[in-house]
Design a protein around this motif. Sequence first.
Motif, mmCIF file in Angstrom:
data_model
loop_
_atom_site.group_PDB
_atom_site.id
_atom_site.type_symbol
_atom_site.label_atom_id
_atom_site.label_comp_id
_atom_site.label_asym_id
_atom_site.label_seq_id
_atom_site.Cartn_x
_atom_site.Cartn_y
_atom_site.Cartn_z
ATOM 1 N N TYR A 151 0.853 -1.178 0.000
ATOM 2 C CA TYR A 151 0.000 0.000 0.000
ATOM 3 C C TYR A 151 0.894 1.235 0.000
ATOM 4 O O TYR A 151 1.608 1.501 0.976
ATOM 5 C CB TYR A 151 -0.894 0.027 1.235
ATOM 6 C CG TYR A 151 -1.807 -1.171 1.375
ATOM 7 C CD1 TYR A 151 -2.488 -1.687 0.276
ATOM 8 C CD2 TYR A 151 -1.999 -1.779 2.617
ATOM 9 C CE1 TYR A 151 -3.353 -2.767 0.411
ATOM 10 C CE2 TYR A 151 -2.859 -2.865 2.765
ATOM 11 C CZ TYR A 151 -3.526 -3.358 1.651
ATOM 12 O OH TYR A 151 -4.374 -4.436 1.784
ATOM 13 N N CYS A 152 0.852 2.001 -1.079
ATOM 14 C CA CYS A 152 1.665 3.206 -1.205
ATOM 15 C C CYS A 152 0.795 4.433 -0.960
ATOM 16 O O CYS A 152 -0.373 4.464 -1.362
ATOM 17 C CB CYS A 152 2.294 3.261 -2.596
ATOM 18 S SG CYS A 152 3.502 4.579 -2.798
ATOM 19 N N ALA A 203 12.452 -1.490 -1.932
ATOM 20 C CA ALA A 203 12.853 -1.754 -0.545
ATOM 21 C C ALA A 203 12.217 -3.026 -0.004
ATOM 22 O O ALA A 203 12.769 -3.679 0.897
ATOM 23 C CB ALA A 203 12.489 -0.561 0.341
ATOM 24 N N PHE A 204 11.065 -3.413 -0.558
ATOM 25 C CA PHE A 204 10.338 -4.567 -0.029
ATOM 26 C C PHE A 204 10.860 -5.904 -0.554
ATOM 27 O O PHE A 204 10.317 -6.952 -0.213
ATOM 28 C CB PHE A 204 8.847 -4.405 -0.318
ATOM 29 C CG PHE A 204 8.224 -3.263 0.428
ATOM 30 C CD1 PHE A 204 7.827 -3.400 1.748
ATOM 31 C CD2 PHE A 204 8.081 -2.025 -0.177
ATOM 32 C CE1 PHE A 204 7.279 -2.335 2.448
ATOM 33 C CE2 PHE A 204 7.525 -0.955 0.508
ATOM 34 C CZ PHE A 204 7.133 -1.105 1.824
ATOM 35 N N ALA A 237 5.232 3.668 1.893
ATOM 36 C CA ALA A 237 4.596 2.428 1.448
ATOM 37 C C ALA A 237 4.675 1.405 2.572
ATOM 38 O O ALA A 237 5.645 1.382 3.342
ATOM 39 C CB ALA A 237 5.276 1.891 0.191
ATOM 40 N N TYR A 238 3.634 0.547 2.657
ATOM 41 C CA TYR A 238 3.516 -0.422 3.737
ATOM 42 C C TYR A 238 3.257 -1.811 3.169
ATOM 43 O O TYR A 238 2.438 -1.966 2.258
ATOM 44 C CB TYR A 238 2.362 -0.036 4.672
ATOM 45 C CG TYR A 238 2.558 1.289 5.351
ATOM 46 C CD1 TYR A 238 3.021 1.367 6.661
ATOM 47 C CD2 TYR A 238 2.291 2.480 4.673
ATOM 48 C CE1 TYR A 238 3.203 2.587 7.283
ATOM 49 C CE2 TYR A 238 2.486 3.715 5.284
ATOM 50 C CZ TYR A 238 2.943 3.760 6.582
ATOM 51 O OH TYR A 238 3.139 4.981 7.189
ATOM 52 N N ARG A 239 3.937 -2.787 3.739
ATOM 53 C CA ARG A 239 3.651 -4.172 3.380
ATOM 54 C C ARG A 239 2.293 -4.544 3.973
ATOM 55 O O ARG A 239 2.036 -4.305 5.157
ATOM 56 C CB ARG A 239 4.738 -5.089 3.931
ATOM 57 C CG ARG A 239 4.682 -6.522 3.380
ATOM 58 C CD ARG A 239 5.727 -7.387 4.047
ATOM 59 N NE ARG A 239 7.080 -6.925 3.819
ATOM 60 C CZ ARG A 239 7.819 -7.234 2.754
ATOM 61 N NH1 ARG A 239 7.316 -8.022 1.812
ATOM 62 N NH2 ARG A 239 9.060 -6.779 2.632
ATOM 63 N N GLN A 292 -1.483 -4.957 8.508
ATOM 64 C CA GLN A 292 -2.581 -5.700 9.121
ATOM 65 C C GLN A 292 -2.192 -6.225 10.494
ATOM 66 O O GLN A 292 -3.027 -6.272 11.404
ATOM 67 C CB GLN A 292 -2.997 -6.853 8.204
ATOM 68 C CG GLN A 292 -3.702 -6.410 6.936
ATOM 69 C CD GLN A 292 -4.056 -7.569 6.027
ATOM 70 O OE1 GLN A 292 -3.474 -8.664 6.110
ATOM 71 N NE2 GLN A 292 -5.019 -7.348 5.141
ATOM 72 N N GLN A 293 -0.936 -6.598 10.662
ATOM 73 C CA GLN A 293 -0.468 -7.155 11.925
ATOM 74 C C GLN A 293 -0.586 -6.155 13.067
ATOM 75 O O GLN A 293 -0.806 -6.538 14.222
ATOM 76 C CB GLN A 293 0.988 -7.616 11.774
ATOM 77 C CG GLN A 293 1.491 -8.495 12.894
ATOM 78 C CD GLN A 293 2.895 -8.986 12.623
ATOM 79 O OE1 GLN A 293 3.859 -8.500 13.209
ATOM 80 N NE2 GLN A 293 3.021 -9.943 11.712
ATOM 81 N N VAL A 294 -0.469 -4.855 12.753
ATOM 82 C CA VAL A 294 -0.564 -3.844 13.803
ATOM 83 C C VAL A 294 -1.923 -3.152 13.801
ATOM 84 O O VAL A 294 -2.111 -2.113 14.444
ATOM 85 C CB VAL A 294 0.573 -2.802 13.681
ATOM 86 C CG1 VAL A 294 1.917 -3.464 13.872
ATOM 87 C CG2 VAL A 294 0.500 -2.049 12.359
#
Length: 302
Positions: free
Chosen positions: A82-83, A103-104, A162-164, A169-171
């Motif tokens: 998610y960017c 980066a991912f 951006a988020y994995r 979801q984990q947080v």
Amino acid sequence: MKVNLYIPTLNGGQRFVELLDMLARQTFPLQRCVVIDSGSTDGTVEAARSHGCTVMGLGGEGFDHGGTRQQAIDAYPDADIYCLLTQDAVPADASTLANLVRAFTNPEVGVAYGRQRPHSGATLLERHARLFNYPGHSQLRALADASTYGIKTISCSNSFAAYRREALQQVGGFPKGTIMGEDVIVAGRLLLRDWKIAYVAEGCVYHSHPYTAREEFERYFDIGVFHSDNPWIFDAFGRAGGEGWRYTKSEIAYVVRRNPFLLPAVGCSLLAKWWGYRLGLSYRKLPLKLRKAFSMYKGYWS
């Protein structure tokens, strides 16, 4: 790797059109670009649609820094990454998104954020702020680095980040109801879950604001409110005082070398920031009318 991009908007103007034009030039193929609009009347929605963006409204809810972004992600969740951009953060070149998403490839990275450089014509103080906070070298930070970097360990900005999906979801996603700093909250929670933060200097946007002393006061009041409401940040990563003093010394030296006649303006800016922040930390002692008057995000207090 599937990537969705989410952009909150409100009367984005010409800068937003520049952003859309640069998105069209990106070498990395986005699966979807989602614009979350708060009621624009200047053609922002029409410009977004003409560039192939999906546009959604707030559905009767007011803008919320974390909640609005999470609302968009929940509506269009089918992506690996998610960017996020703000409407005035213009990609610097055609590889901006590709460099950030790269980066991912490191499976330990939960969040990555890019470099911000000042817009053309930015003031001297704006230029220093971007140089200080967004240097030209990349960095990978983990929880163990808190002893070295303190509160700056969880620096992050949703102006370009951006988020994995798995990590976010984990947080529990972006928090709702915070006055600001939804990006910093998630970054801190990710580090506490043993994810890492990547600062990617090669992924760059142009983004800066010509704040007046009054606006600096309001912005730092909100930062103080944010820190007061999230004491766990200080507990886990240290307080902001040391970093603030380092910034002050850097700004004074930067201005002295380039235009010492601006030192009085620097003094006014620093005083406004300090006083705003101190009042923000103690905002519970203030009546609601003053909280709203002192705040940049006035809708928060409605």
